[in-house]
Design an enzyme around this catalytic site. Structure first.
Site, mmCIF file in Angstrom:
data_model
loop_
_atom_site.group_PDB
_atom_site.id
_atom_site.type_symbol
_atom_site.label_atom_id
_atom_site.label_comp_id
_atom_site.label_asym_id
_atom_site.label_seq_id
_atom_site.Cartn_x
_atom_site.Cartn_y
_atom_site.Cartn_z
ATOM 1 N N SER A 41 0.838 -1.190 0.000
ATOM 2 C CA SER A 41 0.000 0.000 0.000
ATOM 3 C C SER A 41 0.879 1.248 0.000
ATOM 4 O O SER A 41 1.738 1.403 -0.860
ATOM 5 C CB SER A 41 -0.967 -0.057 1.189
ATOM 6 O OG SER A 41 -1.949 0.945 1.089
ATOM 7 N N ASP A 134 -8.854 -2.983 -6.817
ATOM 8 C CA ASP A 134 -8.139 -2.029 -5.968
ATOM 9 C C ASP A 134 -8.284 -0.629 -6.558
ATOM 10 O O ASP A 134 -8.013 -0.433 -7.751
ATOM 11 C CB ASP A 134 -6.663 -2.439 -5.925
ATOM 12 C CG ASP A 134 -5.835 -1.634 -4.953
ATOM 13 O OD1 ASP A 134 -6.282 -0.566 -4.490
ATOM 14 O OD2 ASP A 134 -4.700 -2.064 -4.669
ATOM 15 N N HIS A 164 -7.833 -4.218 -2.344
ATOM 16 C CA HIS A 164 -6.596 -3.592 -1.880
ATOM 17 C C HIS A 164 -6.075 -4.280 -0.621
ATOM 18 O O HIS A 164 -6.831 -4.621 0.278
ATOM 19 C CB HIS A 164 -6.849 -2.106 -1.593
ATOM 20 C CG HIS A 164 -5.634 -1.367 -1.147
ATOM 21 N ND1 HIS A 164 -4.588 -1.100 -2.001
ATOM 22 C CD2 HIS A 164 -5.292 -0.853 0.061
ATOM 23 C CE1 HIS A 164 -3.658 -0.435 -1.338
ATOM 24 N NE2 HIS A 164 -4.054 -0.275 -0.095
#
Length: 194
Positions: A41, A134, A164
């Site tokens: 991330s 995502d 995600h």
């Protein structure tokens, strides 16, 4: 971590950590010629920026491992809208998280992105795991394309139907652990190559 430490604190810390490990490698029993950066991330954004030489780390890196990377905090690619609701992370959460990263008076377009750097140096080979559902998918794909344009070897995997940061959701998603193990094996192969 933000919001206690706002940008560029995390990036400075990341570069310092890479250089510290490289400098201390002999005492740690680490081969300094086989170092990699990685993250998931927003952590993947820090890793990508270090790999591209934005925050100068003196260590030579052999690989970068990016899991569901957020590559451009100011991004507005179609996947941000398409998966902005109903896929574990919503648009409002993304906007709050980005705001938490910003220093007073700063705006997201002022933050660096590997997509916006005039030059990305000589990044090491990359392993990029992308989740299909995502909000950050399109910018991850754009980073893969940019790396390939400058001749960087990229091992890209698109995980169908995944949200995600799914790698950390093994209690909910049986696909998580195999994907994480596969990424680890690819990294091991890159680091052991001559």
């Amino acid at each position: 971590l933000a919001p206690e430490a706002r940008f560029p604190a995390g990036l400075i810390d990341a570069a310092f950590a890479v250089d510290w490990v490289a400098h201390e490698a002999p005492g740690l029993g680490i081969d300094a010629s086989r170092l990699a950066v990685g993250g998931e991330s927003a952590g993947a954004l820090l890793a990508a920026l270090i790999a591209c030489g934005h925050q100068r780390a003196s260590a030579r890196l052999k690989a970068q491992l990016l899991l569901c990377p957020v590559i451009d905090l100011a991004g507005n690619a179609p996947s941000r809208e398409e998966f902005g609701k109903g896929y574990l992370i919503d648009r409002d959460t993304v906007e709050r998280d980005i705001e938490d990263c910003l220093a007073a008076g700063q705006s997201a377009p002022e933050l660096p992105s590997p997509l916006c750097l005039a030059a990305i140096g000589q990044p090491p080979p990359a392993i990029v795991d992308i989740a299909e559902c995502d909000p950050f998918r399109d910018e991850a794909e754009a980073y893969v394309a940019r790396l390939r344009e400058v001749g960087v070897a990229v091992e890209r995997t698109l995980h169908a139907g995944m949200p995600h940061a799914f790698h950390g959701l093994s209690a909910l998603l049986p696909q998580a652990d195999p994907a994480l193990h596969a990424a680890g094996r690819k990294l091991a192969e890159l680091l052991s190559a001559p």
